[in-house]
Design a protein around this motif. Structure first.
Motif, PDB file in Angstrom:
ATOM      1  N   ARG A   2      14.742  -2.136  11.802  1.00  0.00           N
ATOM      2  CA  ARG A   2      13.593  -1.932  10.915  1.00  0.00           C
ATOM      3  C   ARG A   2      13.194  -0.471  10.895  1.00  0.00           C
ATOM      4  O   ARG A   2      13.343   0.231  11.894  1.00  0.00           O
ATOM      5  CB  ARG A   2      12.396  -2.746  11.392  1.00  0.00           C
ATOM      6  N   MET A   3      12.643  -0.072   9.747  1.00  0.00           N
ATOM      7  CA  MET A   3      12.135   1.282   9.609  1.00  0.00           C
ATOM      8  C   MET A   3      10.965   1.228   8.630  1.00  0.00           C
ATOM      9  O   MET A   3      11.007   0.498   7.634  1.00  0.00           O
ATOM     10  CB  MET A   3      13.230   2.200   9.063  1.00  0.00           C
ATOM     11  N   THR A   4       9.900   1.983   8.932  1.00  0.00           N
ATOM     12  CA  THR A   4       8.729   2.032   8.056  1.00  0.00           C
ATOM     13  C   THR A   4       8.430   3.490   7.731  1.00  0.00           C
ATOM     14  O   THR A   4       8.467   4.349   8.610  1.00  0.00           O
ATOM     15  CB  THR A   4       7.510   1.377   8.731  1.00  0.00           C
ATOM     16  N   LEU A   5       8.136   3.757   6.456  1.00  0.00           N
ATOM     17  CA  LEU A   5       7.791   5.107   5.994  1.00  0.00           C
ATOM     18  C   LEU A   5       6.449   5.087   5.291  1.00  0.00           C
ATOM     19  O   LEU A   5       6.123   4.127   4.592  1.00  0.00           O
ATOM     20  CB  LEU A   5       8.823   5.610   4.977  1.00  0.00           C
ATOM     21  N   ASN A   6       5.710   6.170   5.453  1.00  0.00           N
ATOM     22  CA  ASN A   6       4.494   6.377   4.677  1.00  0.00           C
ATOM     23  C   ASN A   6       4.914   7.153   3.427  1.00  0.00           C
ATOM     24  O   ASN A   6       5.197   8.340   3.505  1.00  0.00           O
ATOM     25  CB  ASN A   6       3.467   7.158   5.490  1.00  0.00           C
ATOM     26  N   VAL A   7       4.972   6.478   2.273  1.00  0.00           N
ATOM     27  CA  VAL A   7       5.448   7.131   1.053  1.00  0.00           C
ATOM     28  C   VAL A   7       4.461   8.152   0.504  1.00  0.00           C
ATOM     29  O   VAL A   7       4.849   9.038  -0.246  1.00  0.00           O
ATOM     30  CB  VAL A   7       5.832   6.107  -0.038  1.00  0.00           C
ATOM     31  N   ALA A   8       3.204   8.057   0.881  1.00  0.00           N
ATOM     32  CA  ALA A   8       2.206   9.016   0.399  1.00  0.00           C
ATOM     33  C   ALA A   8       2.510  10.432   0.882  1.00  0.00           C
ATOM     34  O   ALA A   8       2.110  11.404   0.254  1.00  0.00           O
ATOM     35  CB  ALA A   8       0.816   8.598   0.838  1.00  0.00           C
ATOM     36  N   GLY A  17       0.834  -1.197   0.000  1.00  0.00           N
ATOM     37  CA  GLY A  17       0.000   0.000   0.000  1.00  0.00           C
ATOM     38  C   GLY A  17       0.864   1.240   0.000  1.00  0.00           C
ATOM     39  O   GLY A  17       1.777   1.371  -0.805  1.00  0.00           O
ATOM     40  N   ASP A  18       0.599   2.160   0.927  1.00  0.00           N
ATOM     41  CA  ASP A  18       1.369   3.403   1.019  1.00  0.00           C
ATOM     42  C   ASP A  18       2.559   3.316   1.966  1.00  0.00           C
ATOM     43  O   ASP A  18       3.193   4.320   2.247  1.00  0.00           O
ATOM     44  CB  ASP A  18       0.458   4.556   1.482  1.00  0.00           C
ATOM     45  N   TYR A  19       2.853   2.135   2.455  1.00  0.00           N
ATOM     46  CA  TYR A  19       3.942   1.984   3.421  1.00  0.00           C
ATOM     47  C   TYR A  19       5.074   1.156   2.851  1.00  0.00           C
ATOM     48  O   TYR A  19       4.850   0.128   2.202  1.00  0.00           O
ATOM     49  CB  TYR A  19       3.431   1.350   4.719  1.00  0.00           C
ATOM     50  N   VAL A  20       6.288   1.605   3.092  1.00  0.00           N
ATOM     51  CA  VAL A  20       7.470   0.850   2.710  1.00  0.00           C
ATOM     52  C   VAL A  20       8.264   0.566   3.988  1.00  0.00           C
ATOM     53  O   VAL A  20       8.463   1.451   4.818  1.00  0.00           O
ATOM     54  CB  VAL A  20       8.327   1.581   1.646  1.00  0.00           C
ATOM     55  N   VAL A  36       8.194   4.746  -6.012  1.00  0.00           N
ATOM     56  CA  VAL A  36       7.349   3.591  -5.723  1.00  0.00           C
ATOM     57  C   VAL A  36       6.393   3.330  -6.883  1.00  0.00           C
ATOM     58  O   VAL A  36       6.259   2.203  -7.361  1.00  0.00           O
ATOM     59  CB  VAL A  36       6.572   3.817  -4.405  1.00  0.00           C
ATOM     60  N   GLU A  37       5.727   4.366  -7.340  1.00  0.00           N
ATOM     61  CA  GLU A  37       4.739   4.198  -8.413  1.00  0.00           C
ATOM     62  C   GLU A  37       5.376   3.798  -9.733  1.00  0.00           C
ATOM     63  O   GLU A  37       4.743   3.124 -10.541  1.00  0.00           O
ATOM     64  CB  GLU A  37       3.895   5.455  -8.582  1.00  0.00           C
ATOM     65  N   SER A  38       6.631   4.188  -9.963  1.00  0.00           N
ATOM     66  CA  SER A  38       7.285   3.806 -11.215  1.00  0.00           C
ATOM     67  C   SER A  38       7.332   2.298 -11.360  1.00  0.00           C
ATOM     68  O   SER A  38       7.147   1.766 -12.452  1.00  0.00           O
ATOM     69  CB  SER A  38       8.692   4.398 -11.304  1.00  0.00           C
ATOM     70  N   VAL A  39       7.550   1.593 -10.274  1.00  0.00           N
ATOM     71  CA  VAL A  39       7.607   0.136 -10.322  1.00  0.00           C
ATOM     72  C   VAL A  39       6.224  -0.470 -10.121  1.00  0.00           C
ATOM     73  O   VAL A  39       5.731  -1.234 -10.956  1.00  0.00           O
ATOM     74  CB  VAL A  39       8.581  -0.420  -9.253  1.00  0.00           C
ATOM     75  N   ARG A  40       5.589  -0.116  -9.019  1.00  0.00           N
ATOM     76  CA  ARG A  40       4.318  -0.762  -8.666  1.00  0.00           C
ATOM     77  C   ARG A  40       3.246  -0.532  -9.731  1.00  0.00           C
ATOM     78  O   ARG A  40       2.570  -1.468 -10.155  1.00  0.00           O
ATOM     79  CB  ARG A  40       3.834  -0.252  -7.314  1.00  0.00           C
TER      80      ARG A  40
END
Length: 190
Positions: A96-102, A84-87, A111-115
């Motif tokens: 560990r680290m989590t980011l909200n890419v939105a 979803g919007d998290y990487v 992210v969108e270039s691949v997904r």
């Protein structure tokens, strides 16, 4: 004899018309038909500050519409999971680290270039990039040029190449001239 020549010219014209008719909608429709899968990758990064390119390899999996996992095995293990919007990033030492890419336009574009390419989502791609397609359904190249100034400050373009319904190569050319190339080989079988 003249009839044969005329027939050959007409058939050649039809063949050219069929190839000319291949457009971004056709490519996105083909890609959207993929049900996900697994692949091996080799990533080569060329950075101006380094004497030689840096290479890593591992496996990737994509589960439509929005889960992508990249597990690097060499030179050192790490995992990146986009859901979803998290990487999420996980290093071999357990950090560990989590980011909200939105919330980060430049990260969202990467992210969108691949997904969105893997999912065949043209609308999502066009929110971030100008699209240019060349080639045929059998072998194609899609160039993504960023639209947002925050992204163009980091990235010149992304070139995605594929065969049929499969993405086989992704090249990122950064604004500073550094480059990253991801070669992808699908894994077949169970």
């Amino acid at each position: 004899m003249t009839f044969r020549i005329l027939l050959a010219v007409c058939l050649a014209g039809l063949s050219l018309a069929a190839h000319a008719a291949f457009d971004i909608d056709d490519l996105m429709k083909n890609l959207a038909q993929q049900k996900g899968g697994k692949a091996r990758f080799v990533e080569t990064r060329t950075v101006a500050l380094l004497d030689k390119p840096v290479q890593s390899s591992g496996e990737m999996s994509f589960t439509p519409p929005s889960r992508l996992e990249k597990r690097t095995l060499s030179p050192r293990p790490d995992t990146v999971i986009l859901d979803g919007d998290y990487v999420s990033f996980e290093r071999m030492d357990g950090r560990r680290m989590t980011l909200n890419v939105a919330s980060r336009p430049e990260a969202q574009a990467f992210v969108e270039s691949v997904r969105s390419t893997l999912a065949g989502d043209r609308a999502a791609l066009e929110r971030h990039f100008r699209l240019a397609l060349s080639g045929t359904p059998a072998e194609w190249s899609l160039q993504l040029t960023p639209l947002a100034p925050a992204v163009t400050a980091l990235l010149q373009r992304i070139t995605v190449q594929g065969k049929g319904q499969q993405v086989r190569r992704i090249e990122y050319l950064q604004a500073d001239g550094d480059r990253s190339e991801l070669s992808i080989e699908p894994i077949t079988g169970p």
